[in-house]
Design an enzyme around this catalytic site. Structure first.
Site, PDB file in Angstrom:
ATOM      1  N   CYS A 118       0.817  -1.227   0.000  1.00  0.00           N
ATOM      2  CA  CYS A 118       0.000   0.000   0.000  1.00  0.00           C
ATOM      3  C   CYS A 118       0.844   1.267   0.000  1.00  0.00           C
ATOM      4  CB  CYS A 118      -0.938  -0.001   1.195  1.00  0.00           C
ATOM      5  SG  CYS A 118      -1.922  -1.494   1.280  1.00  0.00           S
ATOM      6  N   HIS A 259      -3.635   6.878   3.138  1.00  0.00           N
ATOM      7  CA  HIS A 259      -4.026   5.596   2.551  1.00  0.00           C
ATOM      8  C   HIS A 259      -5.408   5.230   3.083  1.00  0.00           C
ATOM      9  CE1 HIS A 259      -4.176   1.568   1.288  1.00  0.00           C
ATOM     10  NE2 HIS A 259      -3.856   1.015   2.443  1.00  0.00           N
ATOM     11  N   ASN A 289     -10.153  -0.365  -0.146  1.00  0.00           N
ATOM     12  CA  ASN A 289      -8.694  -0.268  -0.067  1.00  0.00           C
ATOM     13  C   ASN A 289      -8.094  -0.720  -1.406  1.00  0.00           C
ATOM     14  OD1 ASN A 289      -5.981  -0.620   0.418  1.00  0.00           O
ATOM     15  ND2 ASN A 289      -6.243  -1.663   2.378  1.00  0.00           N
TER      16      ASN A 289
HETATM   17  O1  UT7 Z   1      -3.824  -1.516   3.584  1.00  0.00           O
HETATM   18  C1  UT7 Z   1      -3.235  -2.007   4.725  1.00  0.00           C
HETATM   19  C2  UT7 Z   1      -3.729  -3.347   4.960  1.00  0.00           C
HETATM   20  N1  UT7 Z   1      -4.921  -3.544   5.672  1.00  0.00           N
HETATM   21  C3  UT7 Z   1      -5.397  -2.841   6.730  1.00  0.00           C
HETATM   22  O2  UT7 Z   1      -5.006  -1.791   7.080  1.00  0.00           O
HETATM   23  C4  UT7 Z   1      -6.493  -3.503   7.499  1.00  0.00           C
HETATM   24  C5  UT7 Z   1      -6.276  -3.385   8.973  1.00  0.00           C
HETATM   25  N2  UT7 Z   1      -7.253  -4.078   9.751  1.00  0.00           N
HETATM   26  C6  UT7 Z   1      -8.564  -3.735   9.817  1.00  0.00           C
HETATM   27  O3  UT7 Z   1      -8.976  -2.803   9.147  1.00  0.00           O
HETATM   28  C7  UT7 Z   1      -9.484  -4.468  10.764  1.00  0.00           C
HETATM   29  O4  UT7 Z   1      -8.710  -5.269  11.624  1.00  0.00           O
HETATM   30  C8  UT7 Z   1     -10.542  -5.329  10.046  1.00  0.00           C
HETATM   31  C9  UT7 Z   1     -11.546  -4.442   9.356  1.00  0.00           C
HETATM   32  C10 UT7 Z   1      -9.877  -6.255   9.042  1.00  0.00           C
HETATM   33  C11 UT7 Z   1     -11.287  -6.180  11.066  1.00  0.00           C
HETATM   34  O5  UT7 Z   1     -11.892  -5.352  12.025  1.00  0.00           O
HETATM   35  P1  UT7 Z   1     -11.779  -5.709  13.561  1.00  0.00           P
HETATM   36  O6  UT7 Z   1     -12.554  -4.690  14.289  1.00  0.00           O
HETATM   37  O7  UT7 Z   1     -10.324  -5.860  13.886  1.00  0.00           O
HETATM   38  O8  UT7 Z   1     -12.568  -7.064  13.626  1.00  0.00           O
HETATM   39  P2  UT7 Z   1     -12.061  -8.478  14.132  1.00  0.00           P
HETATM   40  O9  UT7 Z   1     -11.088  -9.055  13.170  1.00  0.00           O
HETATM   41  O10 UT7 Z   1     -11.655  -8.369  15.562  1.00  0.00           O
HETATM   42  O11 UT7 Z   1     -13.410  -9.273  14.074  1.00  0.00           O
HETATM   43  C12 UT7 Z   1     -14.496  -8.964  14.942  1.00  0.00           C
HETATM   44  C13 UT7 Z   1     -15.603  -9.944  14.646  1.00  0.00           C
HETATM   45  C14 UT7 Z   1     -15.154 -11.394  14.623  1.00  0.00           C
HETATM   46  O12 UT7 Z   1     -16.162 -12.195  15.152  1.00  0.00           O
HETATM   47  P3  UT7 Z   1     -16.085 -12.729  16.663  1.00  0.00           P
HETATM   48  O13 UT7 Z   1     -14.820 -13.533  16.729  1.00  0.00           O
HETATM   49  O14 UT7 Z   1     -16.057 -11.495  17.517  1.00  0.00           O
HETATM   50  O15 UT7 Z   1     -17.329 -13.541  16.791  1.00  0.00           O
HETATM   51  C15 UT7 Z   1     -14.996 -11.692  13.150  1.00  0.00           C
HETATM   52  O16 UT7 Z   1     -15.176 -13.056  12.859  1.00  0.00           O
HETATM   53  O17 UT7 Z   1     -16.129  -9.681  13.360  1.00  0.00           O
HETATM   54  C16 UT7 Z   1     -16.115 -10.871  12.575  1.00  0.00           C
HETATM   55  N3  UT7 Z   1     -15.866 -10.504  11.187  1.00  0.00           N
HETATM   56  C17 UT7 Z   1     -16.883 -10.200  10.340  1.00  0.00           C
HETATM   57  N4  UT7 Z   1     -18.207 -10.162  10.502  1.00  0.00           N
HETATM   58  C18 UT7 Z   1     -18.952  -9.805   9.451  1.00  0.00           C
HETATM   59  C19 UT7 Z   1     -14.695 -10.375  10.525  1.00  0.00           C
HETATM   60  N5  UT7 Z   1     -14.905 -10.007   9.254  1.00  0.00           N
HETATM   61  C20 UT7 Z   1     -16.248  -9.893   9.128  1.00  0.00           C
HETATM   62  C21 UT7 Z   1     -17.082  -9.510   8.055  1.00  0.00           C
HETATM   63  N6  UT7 Z   1     -18.413  -9.492   8.259  1.00  0.00           N
HETATM   64  N7  UT7 Z   1     -16.591  -9.190   6.846  1.00  0.00           N
END
Ligand code: UT7
Length: 332
Positions: A118, A259, A289
């Site tokens: 990125c 970004h 993204n």
């Molecule tokens: O360009 C640079 C590269 N990328 C980034 O900068 C991304 C950086 N990371 C993020 O933006 C965030 O970590 C995410 C958006 C990827 C995830 O958000 P989060 O608040 O960290 O969520 P999480 O991974 O802690 O997941 C929370 C819950 C989980 O369920 P449980 O375990 O609490 O029951 C996930 O399974 O949300 C669930 N989950 C979803 N639910 C619905 C994860 N992805 C999804 C989804 N839809 N797409």
């Protein structure tokens, strides 16, 4: 080798987004997710998806042609092409050579790909700035392009909801007025958490086998939380570095162009950099993204909307897989 110059500047910008749009609601029909989750956790509402016949170089060339038109410089006068991408047309050769052909640059114009995920555009800008200031090049085309829809796992809701396709470009050349142009660039990398965001197989470490292919190891894998934590710290500190190393404060910045990875990361960068929120350009809702294309797409949209005016202070910052990150300060 030409003459050294005090500063380089962005002579023109362009971007390209594929026509097809995929909304959160449409995505929710394919994987177990919802518009409400994606919107609240990321700020994304939709993403653009390349047509089956499009490859990265096709999108890159379209953005590049628009940047050249904006600059009023013919492709024959480009003397270096840098393509930031982690989704190349092929593993070999570089995507940049296809761009060279597509835009009609001169036959022996040097070109290379730059893999800083990125941060690819910000890295490219840093290289272009050094080439122009040293007199080694006069017109450097810096492109960020990603066709991520072809390298993500559409069954993995942790990643597939986040990314989109697109390309952005800027032509960098000598500044006639030393008060204007690229005032600074700072780039960094830290491989300690390289596996937090990677494509595990298909390279020399793990050549692709049927087994690895079936396990989707040739696609993007990400530990979202680790990337999130690192991104907040590193993006904010690189934005602050761009501002402070030029003797400025957040209030002096007219446009922060970060970004576009997650609206919560962008909000943290706004808070920590002291740039007023209304001066941060945000398009993550419509583009998602687009990795290395994210900053140049946002920049070109802001420029074409007439938001960016001569003399304004712009800060770009980006972070991605590696981790690789960096920032740039530009006086327009
Ligand atoms: O360009 C640079 C590269 N990328 C980034 O900068 C991304 C950086 N990371 C993020 O933006 C965030 O970590 C995410 C958006 C990827 C995830 O958000 P989060 O608040 O960290 O969520 P999480 O991974 O802690 O997941 C929370 C819950 C989980 O369920 P449980 O375990 O609490 O029951 C996930 O399974 O949300 C669930 N989950 C979803 N639910 C619905 C994860 N992805 C999804 C989804 N839809 N797409």
């Amino acid at each position: 080798m030409g003459q050294t110059v005090l500063r380089s500047r962005i002579l023109g910008t362009g971007h390209y987004l594929p026509e097809k749009v995929l909304t959160n609601a449409e995505l929710a029909e394919r994987v177990d997710t919802s518009d409400a989750w994606i919107t609240s956790r990321t700020g994304i509402k939709q993403r653009h998806i390349a047509a089956p016949e499009e490859a990265s170089s096709d999108m890159a060339a379209k953005a590049a042609v628009r940047a050249l038109e904006a600059a009023g410089v013919p492709a024959s006068e480009v003397d270096l092409i840098i393509v930031g991408t982690v989704s190349p047309d092929m593993q070999l050769p570089a995507t940049s050579v296809f761009v060279q052909q597509a835009i009609g640059a001169r036959a022996n114009c040097p070109s290379f790909d730059l893999a800083a995920a990125c941060a690819g555009f910000v890295y490219g800008l840093s290289v272009a700035d050094a080439y122009v200031r040293s007199g080694m090049a006069s017109n450097v085309l810096v492109i960020g392009v990603e066709l991520l829809s072809r390298i993500i796992n559409w069954k993995d809701r942790n990643t597939c909801v986040l990314f989109g396709d697109g390309a952005g470009a800027a032509l960098v050349g000598p500044a006639d007025n030393p008060e204007r142009g690229i005032l600074s660039t700072h780039i960094y990398s830290d491989g300690a958490q390289a596996k937090s965001l990677c494509i595990p197989a298909g390279g020399t470490r793990e050549p692709l086998t049927q087994e690895l292919f079936d396990a989707n190891k040739h696609l993007v894998h990400m530990v979202g939380k680790d990337v999130f934590k690192y991104a907040v710290k590193a993006l904010a500190s690189s934005a602050v570095e761009a501002i402070e190393s030029n003797g400025l404060s957040g209030d002096d910045i007219d446009w922060l162009i970060p970004h576009q990875a997650n609206i919560r990361i962008i909000d943290a960068v706004i808070a920590r950099s002291g740039v007023p929120k209304e001066r941060c350009y945000i398009n993550i809702d419509s583009t998602a993204n687009t990795s290395s294309a994210s900053v140049p797409i946002a920049l070109d949209q802001a420029v074409r909307a007439g938001k960016v005016k001569e003399g304004q202070n712009l800060v770009f910052c980006a972070l991605g897989g590696g981790f690789a990150w960096g920032s740039a300060m530009v006086r327009w």
